[in-house]
Scaffold this active site. Structure first.
Site, short mmCIF file in Angstrom:
data_model
loop_
_atom_site.label_atom_id
_atom_site.label_comp_id
_atom_site.label_asym_id
_atom_site.label_seq_id
_atom_site.Cartn_x
_atom_site.Cartn_y
_atom_site.Cartn_z
N ASP A 67 0.81 -1.21 0.00
CA ASP A 67 0.00 0.00 0.00
C ASP A 67 0.85 1.26 0.00
O ASP A 67 2.07 1.22 0.16
CB ASP A 67 -0.97 -0.02 1.19
CG ASP A 67 -0.28 -0.36 2.51
OD1 ASP A 67 0.95 -0.37 2.56
OD2 ASP A 67 -1.00 -0.63 3.50
N ASN A 135 -7.91 -2.28 13.74
CA ASN A 135 -9.26 -2.73 13.34
C ASN A 135 -9.23 -3.99 12.47
O ASN A 135 -10.22 -4.34 11.85
CB ASN A 135 -10.00 -1.60 12.61
CG ASN A 135 -9.31 -1.16 11.32
OD1 ASN A 135 -8.42 -1.85 10.82
ND2 ASN A 135 -9.72 -0.04 10.78
N HIS A 137 -7.24 -4.48 9.82
CA HIS A 137 -6.93 -4.31 8.40
C HIS A 137 -5.60 -4.97 8.04
O HIS A 137 -4.69 -5.05 8.86
CB HIS A 137 -7.00 -2.84 7.95
CG HIS A 137 -5.94 -1.92 8.43
ND1 HIS A 137 -6.18 -0.59 8.72
CD2 HIS A 137 -4.61 -2.10 8.65
CE1 HIS A 137 -5.06 -0.02 9.08
NE2 HIS A 137 -4.09 -0.90 9.06
N GLU A 142 -9.58 -1.78 4.78
CA GLU A 142 -10.32 -1.38 5.97
C GLU A 142 -11.60 -2.21 6.13
O GLU A 142 -12.07 -2.81 5.16
CB GLU A 142 -10.68 0.10 5.84
CG GLU A 142 -9.47 1.05 5.84
CD GLU A 142 -8.93 1.33 7.25
OE1 GLU A 142 -8.72 0.37 8.01
OE2 GLU A 142 -8.71 2.51 7.56
#
Ligand code: GLP
Length: 256
Positions: A67, A135, A137, A142
């Site tokens: 990313d 979270n 990811h 996400e």
């Protein structure tokens, strides 16, 4: 999934580095998938030391990154390109011609996504390194209603912006969007090596390791379906987690 419980994070980093070095020794021109964030930094430092000692060689390796923040050029110290050059590519002698990473400042995001998707369709990653967000990811996938197949542009959640703001001078400077590989691209890797540490990651790791649903709300749960995924997690992190029957649990050798 193979879970290797280590005595501490330093040992997880050592074993992760050795795992990567072994893959590149076996196949010098391997395509290695790399991740950013604070967690892999000690593993990268160990790989650089291994290169210096002549125990690892990346000169023929190819790399692809998960990313990148949209809008940041590779010269920006907060960009993932800058991070990779600093922590691994330059000190480990990776050939810049063999590096694939999203260009955060690409003038045309559609063309950039096309380039990344074509790369991903044409090249299967040999070993993908992953860590995890609070979270759940992986990359910047996400929590969502779906698992994305390939590279896409994602709006970062407020929680991720908040959690990554520690590296920026103010929260307003954190990009709101990022390019990320899809969960599909990640799952197509021949093998995965995963490192995580810290109490803030326990809830997400519980969803990955315990019996329970594979859900895009916790994107890392898709790893339950991967046939060759090794996780190096320290004993403090796995405390209170009851791995499901599909997880093969091992203790790392004390002196490793
Ligand atoms: C970022 C990256 C993820 C990484 C996560 C966790 O959001 N896109 O790939 O896993 O941070 O970062 P840290 O290791 O700093 O907790």
């Amino acid at each position: 999934m193979r879970l290797v419980i280590t005595k501490d994070y330093a040992q997880s980093a050592r074993l992760t580095a050795r795992h990567i070095a072994a893959a590149v020794k076996k196949k010098p021109e391997a395509l290695l998938g790399f991740a950013t964030g604070s967690t892999p930094i000690p593993a990268y430092a160990e790989l650089v030391e291994m290169v210096k000692r002549g125990e690892a060689d990346f000169t023929k390796a190819h790399t692809v990154n998960l990313d990148e923040y949209a809008g940041l050029p590779g010269s920006d110290p907060n960009s993932y390109r800058f991070f990779m050059d600093q922590h691994l590519f330059v000190p480990a002698g990776v050939n810049p011609a063999n590096v694939t990473i999203p260009r955060g400042d690409a003038p045309d995001s559609h063309a950039e996504l096309k380039r990344l998707r074509e790369f991903s369709a044409a090249h299967r990653t040999d070993l993908q390194l992953l860590s995890i967000g609070v979270n759940g990811h992986i990359g910047f996938n996400e929590p969502a209603d779906i698992f994305h197949d390939s590279y896409h542009l994602v709006a970062l959640t407020q929680q991720t912006i908040q959690s990554n703001s520690r590296l920026f001078s103010s929260i307003a400077e954190v990009p709101t969007h990022a390019y990320t590989m899809g969960a599909g691209d990640i799952m197509r890797a021949h093998s995965i090596v995963f490192i995580a540490t810290g109490d803030s990651k326990r809830q997400a790791m519980r969803a990955v390791l315990e019996d329970g649903p594979v859900t895009p709300e916790v994107q890392a749960t898709i790893l339950k379906f991967h046939p060759n995924c090794t996780l190096y997690l320290d004993a403090a992190l796995v405390e209170g987690i009851a791995p499901g029957l599909f997880v093969q649990v091992e203790q790392a050798p004390k002196d490793a």
